[in-house]
Design a protein around this motif. Structure first.
Motif, PDB file in Angstrom:
ATOM      1  N   THR A  29      61.017  41.873  33.734  1.00  0.00           N
ATOM      2  CA  THR A  29      61.662  43.579  34.614  1.00  0.00           C
ATOM      3  C   THR A  29      61.045  43.726  36.482  1.00  0.00           C
ATOM      4  OG1 THR A  29      61.833  44.695  32.357  1.00  0.00           O
ATOM      5  CG2 THR A  29      62.319  46.173  34.535  1.00  0.00           C
ATOM      6  N   ALA A  30      59.895  43.896  36.269  1.00  0.00           N
ATOM      7  CA  ALA A  30      59.453  43.594  37.470  1.00  0.00           C
ATOM      8  C   ALA A  30      59.898  42.042  38.581  1.00  0.00           C
ATOM      9  CB  ALA A  30      58.145  43.640  37.838  1.00  0.00           C
ATOM     10  N   ALA A  31      59.313  41.438  37.953  1.00  0.00           N
ATOM     11  CA  ALA A  31      60.337  40.399  38.640  1.00  0.00           C
ATOM     12  C   ALA A  31      62.094  39.809  38.421  1.00  0.00           C
ATOM     13  CB  ALA A  31      59.048  39.005  38.202  1.00  0.00           C
ATOM     14  N   ASN A  32      62.343  40.739  37.712  1.00  0.00           N
ATOM     15  CA  ASN A  32      64.091  40.086  37.897  1.00  0.00           C
ATOM     16  C   ASN A  32      64.152  38.534  36.958  1.00  0.00           C
ATOM     17  OD1 ASN A  32      66.732  40.957  37.946  1.00  0.00           O
ATOM     18  ND2 ASN A  32      66.764  40.472  40.581  1.00  0.00           N
ATOM     19  N   LEU A  33      63.312  38.712  36.194  1.00  0.00           N
ATOM     20  CA  LEU A  33      63.523  37.308  35.012  1.00  0.00           C
ATOM     21  C   LEU A  33      64.633  37.441  34.090  1.00  0.00           C
ATOM     22  CD1 LEU A  33      59.793  36.406  35.202  1.00  0.00           C
ATOM     23  CD2 LEU A  33      61.469  35.807  37.050  1.00  0.00           C
ATOM     24  N   LEU A  34      65.499  36.068  33.883  1.00  0.00           N
ATOM     25  CA  LEU A  34      65.913  36.214  32.376  1.00  0.00           C
ATOM     26  C   LEU A  34      65.191  36.128  31.309  1.00  0.00           C
ATOM     27  CD1 LEU A  34      68.762  33.805  34.085  1.00  0.00           C
ATOM     28  CD2 LEU A  34      68.803  36.454  34.116  1.00  0.00           C
ATOM     29  N   GLY A  35      63.914  35.820  31.186  1.00  0.00           N
ATOM     30  CA  GLY A  35      63.465  36.290  30.248  1.00  0.00           C
ATOM     31  C   GLY A  35      61.661  36.062  30.874  1.00  0.00           C
ATOM     32  N   PRO A  36      61.073  35.968  29.502  1.00  0.00           N
ATOM     33  CA  PRO A  36      59.729  35.904  29.608  1.00  0.00           C
ATOM     34  C   PRO A  36      58.855  34.938  30.897  1.00  0.00           C
ATOM     35  CG  PRO A  36      59.784  35.938  27.393  1.00  0.00           C
ATOM     36  CD  PRO A  36      60.983  35.102  28.140  1.00  0.00           C
ATOM     37  N   PRO A  37      58.069  35.503  31.286  1.00  0.00           N
ATOM     38  CA  PRO A  37      57.442  34.759  32.763  1.00  0.00           C
ATOM     39  C   PRO A  37      56.805  33.867  31.953  1.00  0.00           C
ATOM     40  CG  PRO A  37      56.367  36.926  32.641  1.00  0.00           C
ATOM     41  CD  PRO A  37      57.716  36.527  31.857  1.00  0.00           C
ATOM     42  N   PRO A  38      56.630  32.369  32.659  1.00  0.00           N
ATOM     43  CA  PRO A  38      55.899  31.290  32.026  1.00  0.00           C
ATOM     44  C   PRO A  38      54.561  32.145  31.723  1.00  0.00           C
ATOM     45  CG  PRO A  38      57.724  30.910  33.468  1.00  0.00           C
ATOM     46  CD  PRO A  38      58.103  31.909  33.624  1.00  0.00           C
ATOM     47  N   LEU A  39      53.951  32.218  33.469  1.00  0.00           N
ATOM     48  CA  LEU A  39      52.286  32.234  33.605  1.00  0.00           C
ATOM     49  C   LEU A  39      52.787  33.500  33.855  1.00  0.00           C
ATOM     50  CD1 LEU A  39      49.957  31.402  33.006  1.00  0.00           C
ATOM     51  CD2 LEU A  39      49.701  30.606  34.891  1.00  0.00           C
ATOM     52  N   LEU A  40      51.749  35.087  33.450  1.00  0.00           N
ATOM     53  CA  LEU A  40      51.827  35.916  33.611  1.00  0.00           C
ATOM     54  C   LEU A  40      49.756  36.005  34.684  1.00  0.00           C
ATOM     55  CD1 LEU A  40      51.931  39.271  34.702  1.00  0.00           C
ATOM     56  CD2 LEU A  40      52.135  39.367  32.758  1.00  0.00           C
ATOM     57  N   ILE A  41      49.827  36.210  35.296  1.00  0.00           N
ATOM     58  CA  ILE A  41      48.226  36.375  36.193  1.00  0.00           C
ATOM     59  C   ILE A  41      47.684  37.360  36.384  1.00  0.00           C
ATOM     60  CG2 ILE A  41      46.206  35.711  37.441  1.00  0.00           C
ATOM     61  CD1 ILE A  41      47.925  33.023  38.339  1.00  0.00           C
ATOM     62  N   THR A  42      47.199  38.332  34.936  1.00  0.00           N
ATOM     63  CA  THR A  42      47.225  39.323  35.330  1.00  0.00           C
ATOM     64  C   THR A  42      45.313  39.485  35.900  1.00  0.00           C
ATOM     65  OG1 THR A  42      47.866  40.420  33.328  1.00  0.00           O
ATOM     66  CG2 THR A  42      46.525  41.610  33.661  1.00  0.00           C
ATOM     67  N   ILE A  43      45.265  40.210  37.178  1.00  0.00           N
ATOM     68  CA  ILE A  43      43.819  40.657  38.295  1.00  0.00           C
ATOM     69  C   ILE A  43      43.377  41.256  37.517  1.00  0.00           C
ATOM     70  CG2 ILE A  43      42.924  40.283  40.521  1.00  0.00           C
ATOM     71  CD1 ILE A  43      45.901  38.754  41.352  1.00  0.00           C
ATOM     72  N   THR A  44      42.255  41.481  36.714  1.00  0.00           N
ATOM     73  CA  THR A  44      41.591  42.420  37.128  1.00  0.00           C
ATOM     74  C   THR A  44      40.395  42.680  37.502  1.00  0.00           C
ATOM     75  OG1 THR A  44      39.934  41.808  35.270  1.00  0.00           O
ATOM     76  CG2 THR A  44      41.509  42.793  34.232  1.00  0.00           C
ATOM     77  N   ALA A  45      39.206  43.911  37.780  1.00  0.00           N
ATOM     78  CA  ALA A  45      38.158  43.613  38.601  1.00  0.00           C
ATOM     79  C   ALA A  45      37.300  44.234  37.827  1.00  0.00           C
ATOM     80  CB  ALA A  45      38.887  45.038  39.756  1.00  0.00           C
ATOM     81  N   ARG A  46      36.158  43.902  37.805  1.00  0.00           N
ATOM     82  CA  ARG A  46      34.281  44.872  37.485  1.00  0.00           C
ATOM     83  C   ARG A  46      34.024  45.452  38.299  1.00  0.00           C
ATOM     84  NH1 ARG A  46      30.624  40.207  37.039  1.00  0.00           N
ATOM     85  NH2 ARG A  46      31.935  39.222  38.117  1.00  0.00           N
ATOM     86  N   PHE A  47      34.261  46.940  38.107  1.00  0.00           N
ATOM     87  CA  PHE A  47      34.550  48.231  39.409  1.00  0.00           C
ATOM     88  C   PHE A  47      33.142  48.198  40.031  1.00  0.00           C
ATOM     89  CE2 PHE A  47      38.092  49.154  36.664  1.00  0.00           C
ATOM     90  CZ  PHE A  47      39.296  49.173  38.284  1.00  0.00           C
ATOM     91  N   SER A  48      32.200  47.707  39.629  1.00  0.00           N
ATOM     92  CA  SER A  48      30.818  48.485  39.619  1.00  0.00           C
ATOM     93  C   SER A  48      30.719  46.833  40.426  1.00  0.00           C
ATOM     94  CB  SER A  48      29.748  48.212  37.968  1.00  0.00           C
ATOM     95  OG  SER A  48      29.763  47.092  37.236  1.00  0.00           O
ATOM     96  N   ARG A  49      30.890  45.864  40.195  1.00  0.00           N
ATOM     97  CA  ARG A  49      30.143  44.464  41.175  1.00  0.00           C
ATOM     98  C   ARG A  49      30.764  44.813  42.702  1.00  0.00           C
ATOM     99  NH1 ARG A  49      27.156  40.333  41.568  1.00  0.00           N
ATOM    100  NH2 ARG A  49      28.478  38.328  43.847  1.00  0.00           N
ATOM    101  N   SER A  50      31.602  45.635  42.929  1.00  0.00           N
ATOM    102  CA  SER A  50      31.875  46.084  44.125  1.00  0.00           C
ATOM    103  C   SER A  50      31.056  47.175  44.460  1.00  0.00           C
ATOM    104  CB  SER A  50      33.307  46.305  44.413  1.00  0.00           C
ATOM    105  OG  SER A  50      33.265  46.493  45.669  1.00  0.00           O
ATOM    106  N   SER A  51      31.086  48.506  44.160  1.00  0.00           N
ATOM    107  CA  SER A  51      30.486  49.753  43.948  1.00  0.00           C
ATOM    108  C   SER A  51      29.089  49.395  44.107  1.00  0.00           C
ATOM    109  CB  SER A  51      30.564  50.646  43.162  1.00  0.00           C
ATOM    110  OG  SER A  51      30.723  50.615  41.764  1.00  0.00           O
ATOM    111  N   TYR A  52      28.873  48.454  42.703  1.00  0.00           N
ATOM    112  CA  TYR A  52      26.915  48.395  42.997  1.00  0.00           C
ATOM    113  C   TYR A  52      26.754  48.101  44.756  1.00  0.00           C
ATOM    114  CZ  TYR A  52      22.303  46.678  41.417  1.00  0.00           C
ATOM    115  OH  TYR A  52      20.874  46.394  40.942  1.00  0.00           O
TER     116      TYR A  52
END
Length: 557
Positions: A445-468
């Motif tokens: 929906t967000a990418a306005n695609l007709l079907g499922p995205p071939p590849l969705l890269i979800t980017i996460t963060a390990r918060f303590s790696r930064s806040s440490y």
């Protein structure tokens, strides 16, 4: 019965220097007083005996300046400190020459002075300056004008007590007694001069103390005062009269206008686009409007272990090796950087075709792999190693992780995979199918695609790696890293002839359920879609690939 039990407690204003301000009255050969603070050194030449004594007492803790000068103003007069940084010119008032001189001197020191309002001998609240430009000029509240909490004010627990803060204020207010919480009941938009029902049966906070405290909150910007009901009413709160003084009362603004009170901050065109959360995050992630630690402080070294430079594998199974492109060959054959940068970033299409192992391996290798690992430096704590990757990271924290959510448009089996940037391989994740499906539908929906995205890269963060490592800017640095990674992914995708799109928003709760994460430790902070591009969007022919030809796909713009 003691007489003190019959008389209402006296309202006292106390003064002190900020805890991090050092007073030096002896070292200057010319007799000047030196004040060393977080904003540098301030030299006061020829301070005089009275100012020396006042500063000496203020350096030891909160003091009443009437103990030095009996005519020093207190509530309801309020010291009229102004000056170049203040809200108005300094008004010496009808004081003795000594008090006038002291007020003039204190007007230069407002950014170093904490002002405390006390009921009897017990401090009620304190106002702490946060900026070298801070100035405080409380005035008695105008009668009949509703008062409320600013929509930008936040109340939180810190350092053993409650604290009020606002990105619009150059002060913070610390509530020092439980009774101070009663003030919140007077900041709901009603007339602050009218006691709430039952106040006479609950004398924990005298009405005089309430009026003084609300005046302090209004002066700091934590509370805001409604506009006058009649445009002809004076704007200066000091010009308003209290009916208790014998003048005819002014009706509340809302009653005269026949509707709800109006507050200037609700119409300010500079503030209307800001949400309270966004403005607070912005003000706290830059210097100038707060006094918190900021930068590379390693504040948690004695409480939690350092996060590893690379996230441990999610399971004991071996990874899926990825294609590694020949960088020397890419130097010779890649399109010029200007052509990639100026080329159109095409969105992907999903109704046909597939992503190849060559494309996915090349994309991740060129955009996100670990090129090298460095041991902790001279000033780094043990265990906090650093890495080098193709995209930049604030303070080299590299707290981001990549998870590939794969449909049936790649050579991989559908599901979720974690990218190991050190070994350049994919690690299968035991994902929750329902949450995974929700992420896919949201991305479509967000990418306005007709079907499922071939590849969705979800980017996460390990918060303590930064806040440490970082204080004050840990989360905003993560967001900047997300932007840098997404730009790098987009450029590499363009060079590979692939379509891409960064999504404006994602579902963090669905992501942690899909990937089996503890959202307090690691959560999604960005999403990126990759897919083939149609032949029509590439000038009528499919891009040349090292892999066997694949089906051309259409593009939904």
């Amino acid at each position: 019965m003691l007489i003190s039990h019959l008389a209402p407690p006296r309202i006292t204003e106390l003064w002190a220097l900020r805890d991090d301000t050092h007073l030096d009255v002896d070292s200057d050969p010319g007799g000047a007083v030196l004040l060393d603070s977080r904003w540098g050194e301030l030299r006061l030449p020829e301070p005089g005996d009275t100012l020396r004594e006042v500063l000496r007492r203020m350096s030891t803790g909160p003091v009443s300046l009437r103990n030095v000068l009996p005519d020093f103003p207190e509530f309801p007069e309020f010291p009229g400190l102004g000056g170049p940084a203040g809200p108005g010119p300094y008004d010496p008032g009808p004081y003795s020459p000594g008090t006038t001189a002291l007020l003039a001197a204190l007007s230069r020191l407002q950014h170093l002075v904490v002002r405390i309002l006390a009921v009897g001998t017990a401090p009620l609240l304190s106002v702490v300056p946060l900026s070298e430009h801070a100035a405080l000029a409380p005035r008695p509240l105008p009668y009949g004008r509703p008062c409320r909490l600013s929509r930008f004010t936040v109340l939180r627990y810190a350092d053993g007590g409650l604290r009020m803060e606002s990105p619009l204020s150059q002060h913070r207010v610390e509530l020092l007694r439980p009774e101070a919480a009663l003030l919140l009941g007077r900041l709901s938009g009603g007339d602050p001069g009218r006691a709430w029902p039952g106040a006479e049966e609950n004398p924990a906070l005298p009405e005089e103390a309430v009026r003084a405290a609300l005046a302090y909150l209004a002066a700091t910007g934590m509370a805001v005062i409604a506009d006058p009901a009649d445009p002809a009413d004076p704007a200066d709160p000091a010009a308003a009269t209290d009916p208790g003084a014998g003048a005819a009362p002014t009706a509340p603004a809302g009653e005269v206008a026949g509707n709800a009170p109006r507050f200037a901050e609700d119409r300010d065109p500079a503030l209307l686009p800001w949400s309270a959360d966004d403005l607070l995050l912005h003000s706290r992630s830059r210097l100038g409007r707060h006094d918190g630690d900021c930068g590379e402080t390693y504040a948690h070294t004695d409480r939690i272990p350092a996060e590893p430079v690379v996230c441990p594998p999610p399971s004991d199974t071996s990874g899926i090796p990825l294609f590694r492109p020949d960088l020397d060959e890419l130097v010779r054959t890649d399109p010029p950087f200007a052509a990639v940068l100026e080329g159109r970033s095409l969105p992907p299409r999903c109704d046909a075709g597939e992503l190849t192992a060559h494309e996915v391996g090349s994309l991740l290798y060129r955009a996100a792999r670990v090129r090298s690992v460095r041991p902790p430096g001279r000033y780094d704590p043990e265990g906090y190693a650093h890495s080098d990757r193709p995209y930049p990271s604030i303070a080299d924290t590299y707290a981001l992780e990549l998870y590939l959510l794969v449909s049936d448009c790649t050579w991989l089996a559908p599901g979720a995979y974690h990218y190991n940037p050190l070994d350049h391989c994919l690690e299968r994740v035991d994902s929750a199918p329902e949450a995974l499906a929700k992420l896919t539908v949201n991305a479509q929906t967000a990418a306005n695609l007709l079907g499922p995205p071939p590849l969705l890269i979800t980017i996460t963060a390990r918060f303590s790696r930064s806040s440490y490592k970082l204080s004050g800017i840990a989360y905003t640095s993560i967001l900047k890293d997300v932007g840098a990674l997404q730009q790098t992914l987009a450029l590499v995708a363009t060079a590979l002839g692939l379509g891409s799109r960064a999504l404006a928003i994602g579902d963090a709760d669905a992501a942690v359920r899909a990937l089996g994460l503890d959202w307090r430790r690691e959560s999604s902070v960005g999403d990126f879609v990759i897919g083939p591009v149609s032949a029509a969007e590439n000038g009528g022919s499919a891009p040349v690939k090292a892999d066997p030809p694949r089906c051309a796909v259409g593009l939904n713009r």
